[in-house]
Design a protein around this motif. Structure first.
Motif, PDB file in Angstrom:
ATOM      1  N   ALA A  27     -24.853 -27.649 -13.177  1.00  0.00           N
ATOM      2  CA  ALA A  27     -25.977 -28.252 -12.470  1.00  0.00           C
ATOM      3  C   ALA A  27     -25.531 -29.579 -11.887  1.00  0.00           C
ATOM      4  CB  ALA A  27     -27.144 -28.455 -13.426  1.00  0.00           C
ATOM      5  N   ILE A  28     -25.839 -29.750 -10.605  1.00  0.00           N
ATOM      6  CA  ILE A  28     -25.457 -30.989  -9.934  1.00  0.00           C
ATOM      7  C   ILE A  28     -26.734 -31.689  -9.486  1.00  0.00           C
ATOM      8  CG2 ILE A  28     -24.256 -31.957  -7.933  1.00  0.00           C
ATOM      9  CD1 ILE A  28     -22.441 -29.360  -8.172  1.00  0.00           C
ATOM     10  N   ARG A  29     -26.817 -32.969  -9.836  1.00  0.00           N
ATOM     11  CA  ARG A  29     -28.053 -33.699  -9.537  1.00  0.00           C
ATOM     12  C   ARG A  29     -28.072 -34.175  -8.101  1.00  0.00           C
ATOM     13  NH1 ARG A  29     -27.347 -35.313 -15.085  1.00  0.00           N
ATOM     14  NH2 ARG A  29     -25.997 -37.030 -14.488  1.00  0.00           N
ATOM     15  N   LYS A  30     -29.268 -34.445  -7.654  1.00  0.00           N
ATOM     16  CA  LYS A  30     -29.455 -34.902  -6.276  1.00  0.00           C
ATOM     17  C   LYS A  30     -28.741 -36.227  -6.059  1.00  0.00           C
ATOM     18  CE  LYS A  30     -33.102 -35.041  -2.870  1.00  0.00           C
ATOM     19  NZ  LYS A  30     -32.252 -34.266  -1.983  1.00  0.00           N
ATOM     20  N   GLY A  31     -27.997 -36.300  -4.970  1.00  0.00           N
ATOM     21  CA  GLY A  31     -27.303 -37.534  -4.637  1.00  0.00           C
ATOM     22  C   GLY A  31     -26.028 -37.757  -5.433  1.00  0.00           C
ATOM     23  N   GLU A  32     -25.725 -36.825  -6.309  1.00  0.00           N
ATOM     24  CA  GLU A  32     -24.553 -36.972  -7.162  1.00  0.00           C
ATOM     25  C   GLU A  32     -23.274 -36.606  -6.405  1.00  0.00           C
ATOM     26  OE1 GLU A  32     -23.718 -35.937 -11.791  1.00  0.00           O
ATOM     27  OE2 GLU A  32     -24.472 -34.313 -10.560  1.00  0.00           O
ATOM     28  N   PHE A  33     -22.185 -37.223  -6.822  1.00  0.00           N
ATOM     29  CA  PHE A  33     -20.874 -36.841  -6.298  1.00  0.00           C
ATOM     30  C   PHE A  33     -20.190 -36.045  -7.406  1.00  0.00           C
ATOM     31  CE2 PHE A  33     -17.663 -38.293  -2.995  1.00  0.00           C
ATOM     32  CZ  PHE A  33     -16.768 -37.298  -3.296  1.00  0.00           C
ATOM     33  N   ALA A  34     -20.114 -34.739  -7.212  1.00  0.00           N
ATOM     34  CA  ALA A  34     -19.522 -33.889  -8.239  1.00  0.00           C
ATOM     35  C   ALA A  34     -18.149 -33.417  -7.782  1.00  0.00           C
ATOM     36  CB  ALA A  34     -20.420 -32.690  -8.508  1.00  0.00           C
ATOM     37  N   ALA A  35     -17.221 -33.358  -8.723  1.00  0.00           N
ATOM     38  CA  ALA A  35     -15.908 -32.813  -8.401  1.00  0.00           C
ATOM     39  C   ALA A  35     -15.657 -31.609  -9.298  1.00  0.00           C
ATOM     40  CB  ALA A  35     -14.827 -33.859  -8.606  1.00  0.00           C
ATOM     41  N   VAL A  36     -15.003 -30.604  -8.728  1.00  0.00           N
ATOM     42  CA  VAL A  36     -14.650 -29.423  -9.500  1.00  0.00           C
ATOM     43  C   VAL A  36     -13.137 -29.305  -9.494  1.00  0.00           C
ATOM     44  CG1 VAL A  36     -14.877 -26.932  -9.692  1.00  0.00           C
ATOM     45  CG2 VAL A  36     -16.789 -28.283  -8.829  1.00  0.00           C
ATOM     46  N   VAL A  37     -12.546 -29.335 -10.687  1.00  0.00           N
ATOM     47  CA  VAL A  37     -11.091 -29.207 -10.766  1.00  0.00           C
ATOM     48  C   VAL A  37     -10.752 -28.000 -11.642  1.00  0.00           C
ATOM     49  CG1 VAL A  37     -10.662 -31.673 -10.473  1.00  0.00           C
ATOM     50  CG2 VAL A  37     -10.950 -30.755 -12.760  1.00  0.00           C
ATOM     51  N   GLY A  38      -9.539 -27.508 -11.469  1.00  0.00           N
ATOM     52  CA  GLY A  38      -9.138 -26.362 -12.270  1.00  0.00           C
ATOM     53  C   GLY A  38      -7.818 -25.832 -11.791  1.00  0.00           C
ATOM     54  N   PRO A  39      -7.193 -24.971 -12.577  1.00  0.00           N
ATOM     55  CA  PRO A  39      -5.916 -24.388 -12.148  1.00  0.00           C
ATOM     56  C   PRO A  39      -6.126 -23.539 -10.899  1.00  0.00           C
ATOM     57  CG  PRO A  39      -6.739 -23.281 -14.112  1.00  0.00           C
ATOM     58  CD  PRO A  39      -7.641 -24.443 -13.865  1.00  0.00           C
ATOM     59  N   SER A  40      -5.056 -23.298 -10.148  1.00  0.00           N
ATOM     60  CA  SER A  40      -5.251 -22.543  -8.908  1.00  0.00           C
ATOM     61  C   SER A  40      -5.702 -21.123  -9.227  1.00  0.00           C
ATOM     62  CB  SER A  40      -3.983 -22.538  -8.058  1.00  0.00           C
ATOM     63  OG  SER A  40      -2.855 -22.551  -8.858  1.00  0.00           O
ATOM     64  N   GLY A  41      -6.527 -20.607  -8.339  1.00  0.00           N
ATOM     65  CA  GLY A  41      -7.060 -19.253  -8.530  1.00  0.00           C
ATOM     66  C   GLY A  41      -8.185 -19.198  -9.536  1.00  0.00           C
ATOM     67  N   CYS A  42      -8.816 -20.344  -9.845  1.00  0.00           N
ATOM     68  CA  CYS A  42      -9.866 -20.333 -10.849  1.00  0.00           C
ATOM     69  C   CYS A  42     -11.232 -20.116 -10.231  1.00  0.00           C
ATOM     70  CB  CYS A  42      -9.860 -21.618 -11.660  1.00  0.00           C
ATOM     71  SG  CYS A  42     -10.432 -23.049 -10.725  1.00  0.00           S
ATOM     72  N   GLY A  43     -11.266 -19.866  -8.931  1.00  0.00           N
ATOM     73  CA  GLY A  43     -12.559 -19.565  -8.314  1.00  0.00           C
ATOM     74  C   GLY A  43     -13.290 -20.788  -7.804  1.00  0.00           C
ATOM     75  N   LYS A  44     -12.532 -21.863  -7.529  1.00  0.00           N
ATOM     76  CA  LYS A  44     -13.174 -23.074  -7.016  1.00  0.00           C
ATOM     77  C   LYS A  44     -13.762 -22.831  -5.625  1.00  0.00           C
ATOM     78  CE  LYS A  44      -9.582 -25.785  -7.329  1.00  0.00           C
ATOM     79  NZ  LYS A  44      -8.386 -25.401  -8.073  1.00  0.00           N
ATOM     80  N   SER A  45     -12.980 -22.149  -4.797  1.00  0.00           N
ATOM     81  CA  SER A  45     -13.473 -21.886  -3.447  1.00  0.00           C
ATOM     82  C   SER A  45     -14.619 -20.886  -3.475  1.00  0.00           C
ATOM     83  CB  SER A  45     -12.342 -21.372  -2.561  1.00  0.00           C
ATOM     84  OG  SER A  45     -11.340 -22.357  -2.480  1.00  0.00           O
ATOM     85  N   THR A  46     -14.554 -19.952  -4.426  1.00  0.00           N
ATOM     86  CA  THR A  46     -15.655 -19.006  -4.589  1.00  0.00           C
ATOM     87  C   THR A  46     -16.939 -19.761  -4.908  1.00  0.00           C
ATOM     88  OG1 THR A  46     -14.086 -17.421  -5.473  1.00  0.00           O
ATOM     89  CG2 THR A  46     -16.412 -16.957  -5.844  1.00  0.00           C
TER      90      THR A  46
END
Lengths: 275, 256
Positions: free
Chosen positions: A42-61
């Motif tokens: 869950a990402i809050r309104k106005g928040e700056f969220a980052a998603v990190v993970g090993p390659s192929g972990c479905g970040k782009s998905t």
């Protein structure tokens, strides 16, 4: 929606803006390992969220699901309180490649979202001057003053990426999705653009989701960092970045910052070894 | 002379040199004018038959242009359909490739049976031989839109039509104009083939008659006329291409 409404109050958590609940998604026919499975965040309104993970972990998905470009096999996704059933129309996107249209000048590239998104689409022709002014102002904010008449090939990679960020913001989207936008840039340009995006976020209180490989980038920019596991991707750790804003690049050389990055790295290492 | 001037002069130097070598070889080896006439004899024939050559060239040019315009219209529509819809692409591509593989000389007799001897077989042959590269190139331009650009557009709520008009069409222009250079010369081959076999006018027909008369200098003069026309048509399309898609050449965009 006025600017005042968009701004999160200083006290108390802002309402949730983007939520994924038990989301599963797989490409192609059944049988393959899902790209993401049981993904909840869950990402809050106005928040700056980052998603990190090993390659192929479905970040782009995750990006495609949150913007309604793909629909999940299971689970629920909602943005701005509505379940996502089609492309969300309120998102600006920027990718690793600037993806500017080479036959358009920088100014005309910035105009592209306005030619598509309502109410700008029907207002554009009659209010051209106003929109050109807005585009020029935005270009100035990212240090591209006087570049509006140039073609993308006349600009360096870093400048093209700046223009690409402007294009993602010109229609004042509520949600900004960044998929490794600085991945192809050299280290110095990258840090410059960190500051550009930091300032844009501070000024506009837009909700940002940044997908990245770079843990320093995530720690420097984000309010909260989500670490994803290897495929099938899901959130294995969530870190609140307590560094005070506005943040200066100097903060990245403090022990406090190093500790945060070290902790994030620990999560990623765990995720990689688990696969 | 600096390198730029040399580059500009090179086409003339090489062309004139080519004819000089030809002339020299003919004189040195004593080649009969029935086998290979000297350029000077060809030039003489060009002058002697100038009105005939001009008349038949104009006819050929007209046939070629008509067939070419048909090919452009059909190629654009077909290419857009192929590029926009994977179903249409999958369904029609084998048919198109198969048709393109047929030597168009073989089609001329059929056209003559259908339409008789005259201008129509020439126009149609020019059309049939030249539409394929246009279809393939326009389709490629549309089908190879970067997925990220499509994502950007769709996340803004763009319709399929929006994407085709704002991205697909401008993007396929360099491919389209690139294919025109190929298509115009092909159209030209088509009209001459048809004229050779089934027409009373045109350079092709003139050559058929010259060949029957063993008028070898006239045959070569006709070839020269064809060559010059071909270069002019090619240069014209290349000029239009350069004017309309300058961005593609500067950004080193993949053009056909």
């Amino acid at each position: 929606m006025s600017l005042a409404e968009k701004t999160a109050p200083a006290s108390g958590p802002a309402p949730v803006f983007v939520s994924l609940d038990g989301v599963t998604h797989a490409y192609g026919t059944s049988g393959g390992i899902p790209a993401v499975e049981g993904l909840t965040l869950a990402i809050r309104k106005g928040e700056f969220a980052a998603v990190v993970g090993p390659s192929g972990c479905g970040k782009s998905t995750l990006m495609k699901l949150a913007t309604g470009l793909q629909f999940p096999r299971g689970g629920t996704i909602s943005v701005a309180g509505e379940v996502v059933r089609r492309p969300v129309k309120i998102a600006g996107m920027a990718f690793q490649a600037p993806t500017l249209l080479p036959w358009r000048t920088i100014l005309d590239n910035l105009m592209l979202p306005l030619e598509i998104v309502e109410p700008h689409r029907s207002r554009l022709r009659t209010n051209k001057a106003e929109y050109v002014e807005r585009a020029e102002a935005l270009l100035e904010q990212v240090g591209l003053r006087g570049m509006s008449g140039k073609f993308p090939w006349e600009l360096s990679g870093g400048m093209q990426q700046r223009a690409s960020l402007c294009r993602a913001l010109i229609h004042e989207p509520d949600l900004l999705m960044l998929d490794e936008p600085f991945g192809a840039l050299d280290a110095f340009t990258r840090e410059e653009l960190w500051c550009v995006i930091r300032d844009l976020h501070a000024r506009r209180s837009v909700t940002v989701v940044l997908v990245t490989h770079d843990l320093r980038e995530a720690a420097f920019l984000a309010d909260r960092v989500f670490c994803m596991s290897a495929r099938p991707g899901r959130v294995i750790a969530e870190a609140e970045i307590g560094l005070a804003r506005p943040r200066d690049l100097e903060v990245t050389y403090t022990p406090e910052f190093a500790d945060i990055v070290h902790e994030l790295r620990g999560h990623i290492v765990t995720a990689r070894s688990a696969s | 002379m600096n390198e730029r001037m040399l580059l500009k002069a090179a086409p003339w130097i090489f062309t004139i040199g080519f004819f000089l070598v030809w002339e020299a070889v003919c004189i040195a080896l004593g080649v009969s004018s029935y086998v290979l006439p000297r350029p000077s004899a060809v030039a003489q024939a060009l002058w002697d038959y100038r009105s005939q050559l001009a008349f038949h060239s104009a006819h050929t040019l007209w046939m070629t242009t008509a067939g070419f315009i048909l090919a452009v219209l059909f190629g654009l529509v077909m290419g857009m359909a192929l590029g926009a819809s994977r179903l249409v692409h999958a369904g029609t591509y084998p048919l198109l490739v198969g048709f393109n593989a047929i030597p168009k000389v073989a089609v001329v007799p059929i056209l003559v049976i259908w339409f008789g001897v005259g201008w129509l077989p020439a126009v149609l042959t020019a059309f049939l031989i030249s539409f394929f590269p246009i279809v393939v190139n326009v389709a490629t331009g549309l089908a190879t839109i970067e997925p990220e650009v499509e994502d950007v557009m769709r996340a803004l709520g763009a319709s399929k039509l929006d994407i085709i008009l704002k991205v697909g069409v401008p993007r396929s222009l360099p491919y389209f104009f690139g294919s025109l250079k190929v298509a115009i010369t092909l159209a030209y081959v088509g009209s001459v083939i048809a004229e050779y076999n089934a027409s009373n006018f045109g350079i092709g027909n003139l050559m058929a008659r010259a060949s029957a008369d063993f008028n070898v200098p006239l045959l070569f003069a006709a070839l020269i006329a064809l060559g010059v026309l071909g270069v002019v048509l090619y240069a014209l399309t290349a000029h239009v291409e350069a004017r309309t898609t300058r961005w593609a050449q500067r950004s080193q965009f993949a053009a056909g």
